[in-house]
Design an enzyme around this catalytic site. Structure first.
Site, PDB file in Angstrom:
ATOM      1  N   LYS A 124       0.374  -1.158   0.081  1.00  0.00           N
ATOM      2  CA  LYS A 124       0.448  -0.135  -0.366  1.00  0.00           C
ATOM      3  C   LYS A 124       1.116   0.792  -0.264  1.00  0.00           C
ATOM      4  CE  LYS A 124      -4.042  -2.606  -0.101  1.00  0.00           C
ATOM      5  NZ  LYS A 124      -3.576  -4.042   0.485  1.00  0.00           N
ATOM      6  N   LYS A 159      -8.625   1.388   3.829  1.00  0.00           N
ATOM      7  CA  LYS A 159      -7.873   0.096   3.858  1.00  0.00           C
ATOM      8  C   LYS A 159      -6.933   0.026   4.982  1.00  0.00           C
ATOM      9  CE  LYS A 159      -7.096   1.139  -0.854  1.00  0.00           C
ATOM     10  NZ  LYS A 159      -6.461   0.523  -2.069  1.00  0.00           N
ATOM     11  N   ARG A 209      -4.723  -4.731 -12.533  1.00  0.00           N
ATOM     12  CA  ARG A 209      -3.534  -5.090 -12.480  1.00  0.00           C
ATOM     13  C   ARG A 209      -2.498  -5.746 -13.762  1.00  0.00           C
ATOM     14  NH1 ARG A 209      -1.696  -8.698  -8.871  1.00  0.00           N
ATOM     15  NH2 ARG A 209      -2.657  -6.736  -7.409  1.00  0.00           N
ATOM     16  N   ARG A 224     -10.113  -6.416 -12.946  1.00  0.00           N
ATOM     17  CA  ARG A 224     -11.017  -7.267 -12.639  1.00  0.00           C
ATOM     18  C   ARG A 224     -12.121  -6.297 -12.426  1.00  0.00           C
ATOM     19  NH1 ARG A 224      -5.877  -7.320  -8.561  1.00  0.00           N
ATOM     20  NH2 ARG A 224      -5.862  -5.070  -9.188  1.00  0.00           N
ATOM     21  N   ARG A 232     -15.116  -3.104  -4.760  1.00  0.00           N
ATOM     22  CA  ARG A 232     -13.891  -4.134  -4.920  1.00  0.00           C
ATOM     23  C   ARG A 232     -13.468  -4.976  -6.262  1.00  0.00           C
ATOM     24  NH1 ARG A 232     -14.071  -6.679   0.466  1.00  0.00           N
ATOM     25  NH2 ARG A 232     -16.010  -7.217  -0.555  1.00  0.00           N
ATOM     26  N   ASP A 272      -1.510  -1.895  -9.274  1.00  0.00           N
ATOM     27  CA  ASP A 272      -2.538  -2.268  -9.485  1.00  0.00           C
ATOM     28  C   ASP A 272      -3.154   0.054 -10.174  1.00  0.00           C
ATOM     29  OD1 ASP A 272      -3.862  -4.282  -8.561  1.00  0.00           O
ATOM     30  OD2 ASP A 272      -3.609  -3.902  -6.971  1.00  0.00           O
ATOM     31  N   GLU A 280      -2.071   0.599  -6.258  1.00  0.00           N
ATOM     32  CA  GLU A 280      -1.023  -0.108  -5.023  1.00  0.00           C
ATOM     33  C   GLU A 280       0.219  -0.435  -6.031  1.00  0.00           C
ATOM     34  OE1 GLU A 280      -3.031  -3.958  -3.370  1.00  0.00           O
ATOM     35  OE2 GLU A 280      -4.400  -1.976  -2.338  1.00  0.00           O
ATOM     36  N   ASN A 282       2.386  -4.146  -5.700  1.00  0.00           N
ATOM     37  CA  ASN A 282       2.384  -5.721  -5.453  1.00  0.00           C
ATOM     38  C   ASN A 282       3.169  -6.137  -5.231  1.00  0.00           C
ATOM     39  OD1 ASN A 282      -0.851  -5.697  -4.641  1.00  0.00           O
ATOM     40  ND2 ASN A 282      -0.904  -4.966  -6.454  1.00  0.00           N
TER      41      ASN A 282
END
Length: 286
Positions: A124, A159, A209, A224, A232, A272, A280, A282
């Site tokens: 994050k 979050k 992603r 997504r 989400r 993201d 984000e 990841n």
């Protein structure tokens, strides 16, 4: 080659969508030998990092999609690559495993992603290194700062800093009747740091992603799409995955941040991106 995968228990894999399984399947198809173990199987003794590793064969059958031999104690330097694919949460046990992997790396083991990097790059907080690509964001455990941010932006996402798969993510507005309890629960009355980001309406078009391999973007991303009534897009939260070519903005973000991440030893990264914004970075098991 002998490839070791550090993973969650194999019986928990959802092989229809698990990226680690896809990596293992492709490696096996190319003739590489697979070994698996979890962080709990790491051992440091007499200056050597070893693991209770199991030679693993993919069967291609359901539901038992693998066969694993009895565990054999092996030094991590015996493998051609050690691939860290343990999912979050990023807790102290995860941190301890990175210490052990760093010792193994110093002895010559090839560990991906680099242990120090996955420890230092919170998924994050990583966006703080690339603020020109982000929406307004605040990170704090000071409740008044969250309420001030919400009053300014009116529609925000809250979050935790250590979750995955969309868990414990809330969309809140100033008139939300559950606002107080959401903030209290997430921040645990000031004991827990959280992130707030301005809500990005383009989530309706998908939470993208974008994969980086060696600092370079893969030409297509996984968008997504949230299910009806959801904020989400995570597949774990019921989102639908759609492959898309990178947009010009996706590529701009990826090509800007990719070299920095590769220099840190992050071979495989999942960015993201929602709309035109990086949300984000990841690095644990993208």
């Amino acid at each position: 080659m002998k490839l070791a995968f550090i993973v969650d228990p194999l019986d928990t894999f959802k092989i229809y969508k698990d990226t680690t399984f896809s990596m293992m399947r492709e490696a096996a198809a190319r003739g590489h030998a697979l070994y698996t173990f979890g962080p709990e199987h790491l051992i440091w003794s007499d200056g050597l990092v070893q693991a209770q590793a199991r030679a693993t064969r993919l069967t291609g059958e359901k539901p038992r999609w693998y066969d694993a031999a009895d565990a054999n104690r092996m030094a991590l330097t015996e493998f051609d690559a050690v691939i860290m694919r343990k999912d979050p949460p990023f807790d102290m046990e995860y941190v301890y495993s990175t210490y052990l992997l760093e010792i193994a790396e110093a002895a010559g083991a090839r560990v991906f992603n680099r242990p120090r990097a996955i420890r230092d790059w919170n998924e994050k907080m990583g966006i703080a290194q690339f603020t020109r690509f982000t929406v307004p964001t605040v990170v704090t455990r000071h409740e008044a700062a969250i309420r001030e941010f919400l009053a300014q932006h009116r529609d925000v996402i809250l979050k935790p800093l250590d979750g995955m798969g969309g868990t414990s993510i809330f969309r809140v507005r100033g008139d939300d009747p559950n606002l107080n309890v959401i903030i209290e629960t997430m921040m645990q009355h000031g004991a827990r740091t959280i992130m707030a980001q301005r809500y990005i309406p383009e989530i309706r078009d998908g939470d993208k992603r974008v994969l980086l391999i060696g600092g370079k973007p893969v030409p297509h991303c996984l968008a997504r799409i949230p299910k009806a009534g959801e904020s989400r897009g995570n597949l774990a939260a019921g989102g639908t995955g759609v492959a898309r070519a990178l947009s010009a903005r996706d590529r701009e973000i990826a090509e800007s941040v990719g070299p920095r991440l590769a220099d840190e030893g992050l071979l495989l990264v999942g960015l993201d991106v929602i709309g035109d914004y990086l949300t984000e970075v990841n690095v644990t098991s993208p």
